[in-house]
Design a protein around this motif. Sequence first.
Motif, short mmCIF file in Angstrom:
data_model
loop_
_atom_site.label_atom_id
_atom_site.label_comp_id
_atom_site.label_asym_id
_atom_site.label_seq_id
_atom_site.Cartn_x
_atom_site.Cartn_y
_atom_site.Cartn_z
N UNK A 122 0.83 -1.21 0.00
CA UNK A 122 0.00 0.00 0.00
C UNK A 122 0.87 1.26 0.00
N UNK A 123 0.43 2.27 -0.71
CA UNK A 123 1.16 3.52 -0.72
C UNK A 123 1.25 4.14 0.66
N UNK A 124 0.24 3.89 1.50
CA UNK A 124 0.25 4.46 2.85
C UNK A 124 1.42 3.93 3.67
N UNK A 129 6.75 5.33 6.03
CA UNK A 129 8.21 5.21 6.14
C UNK A 129 8.88 6.53 5.80
N UNK A 130 8.41 7.17 4.73
CA UNK A 130 8.97 8.45 4.29
C UNK A 130 8.69 9.55 5.32
N UNK A 131 7.50 9.55 5.86
CA UNK A 131 7.13 10.55 6.87
C UNK A 131 8.04 10.46 8.09
N UNK A 132 8.32 9.22 8.54
CA UNK A 132 9.20 9.01 9.69
C UNK A 132 10.60 9.54 9.40
N UNK A 133 11.11 9.28 8.18
CA UNK A 133 12.45 9.75 7.81
C UNK A 133 12.50 11.27 7.79
N UNK A 195 1.40 6.16 -4.44
CA UNK A 195 0.47 5.17 -5.01
C UNK A 195 0.74 3.79 -4.44
N UNK A 196 -0.26 2.93 -4.53
CA UNK A 196 -0.04 1.52 -4.22
C UNK A 196 0.87 0.92 -5.29
N UNK A 253 4.69 4.86 -7.06
CA UNK A 253 4.81 6.22 -7.58
C UNK A 253 4.71 7.24 -6.47
N UNK A 254 5.53 8.29 -6.54
CA UNK A 254 5.52 9.38 -5.56
C UNK A 254 5.21 10.68 -6.29
#
Length: 472
Positions: A122-124, A129-133, A195-196, A253-254
Amino acid sequence: MAIRRYRFDIAVVGPVHIGNGMRYGKKDYFASGNKIAVLDTRKFVSLLDARQVKRYCDFLEEDRSYFGLQGFLKDNSDLSKVAERSIAYRIDSPLATARRGAIQYHDVWEFVKDPYGNPYIPGSSVKGMLRTAILLNVLLEDDSFRSLFDAAAACGRNTARKADRSIVKRAFFRERPDKADPDTVNDIMKYVSVSDSEPLSTDDLVFAKKYDMFSKGDPVDHKLDMGKLTLLKGNVLDVYRECLRPGTTVSVGITVDDRIDSYFGDRALDAQGLTTMLQRSFDFYSECFLNHFEQEGEAASSTGSSAALDGRCRYIIQSGPLKGERCRNRAVNETGYCNSHQGEAAKQQQASDSVTCYLGGGVDFMSKTVVGALFGAEDERSEAISRILYSQFPTRINRSKHPDLFGEVRQAGFDPIDMKSQYRRGRLSKAKDDHRHWRDSQLGVSPHTMKWGIVGKQKYPMGKCDVTIREA
């Protein structure tokens, strides 16, 4: 306003688990050859007649812990043939057996799947993971966040939860909400969407068993009085997760709205900025946590900067009966690959800008949280994290059975809970429940165990991935 689009290419190094909250039980899977077959219950029932449905329902209502689906099908050969035609998918692993050959059943946490039964990321999960970084980078650059943690700690209970709310609010809730609509979302991460992944195959799934590795500084003296053979490097636990197998590759995709750049000073959240943040996050994790643990050669198969050179080829077999296992040939010089897989060495050179990340569930506390970034001194960090973990997993001891241990915990500044001993068939089975977080500061790292997964006979760091960011 401009929109930037990227692809995150994710190479799975250690088993990745993203759960759907459900579990397979002993009545949901059986052996099919040398593989584990997950039963498609709806299809199975649809192929049964009324009497067969009655037998199957009686089996489901039974509460005998030793009697799983494999035993039921063995005693009902007519249903066994139907079950072979009603397999949802197969896992490339055999059923575990005890010394006397009895089948060992375990609950297995399921991997998330789409409506067609295909696993996907899932994209979430990637955005989390990106949010934590990103948050960790913010904390490393601004030491004023420490005061929010201290204020939460002064309130007593639920320190981590209170501090998390305060830190996230200051770091991400930066936009003034619409006064006409008080429910307006004001989190700046709304400018990033993920995206997923594309659907994967159930052939990419394995069952991974939980393994907790002890830190290098852990004397493991709590194990020495058990009177039986013990793995002194870690604990093998009867916790199973359905995971993406090592060697799987996937892409998401980002999309980044450049309005978010104004909140990060001179750094744009472009491909280079994202790579830098993820790399800094891994470097912090490596310095403050990973360096306290031995890296087993069997699992050090990453092609990224964190890989350990143990002399063996790093290549992960992509197909056939050995799919997901590591090549057993010796590496040529310092390339990391054998003669047969030198092409992978060239790919590694081309992907030298990849970064190591940890994705999904069952990974380490330090890779999923940012509290460690609030402390510059290692002893302060260990003490704070140990307090947080102890509040969640306090030590419970029967004081009369273990008076010395009870005293040690108190001497370390923690409050153990007095528990009643548990007996089974008249024999003492449990007189303590001690996760030893009260001892983390003494051991030099908190938590003092690293989360790994066992797939077949090999151990891998849970959730470990190599990520490459490219423009879409």
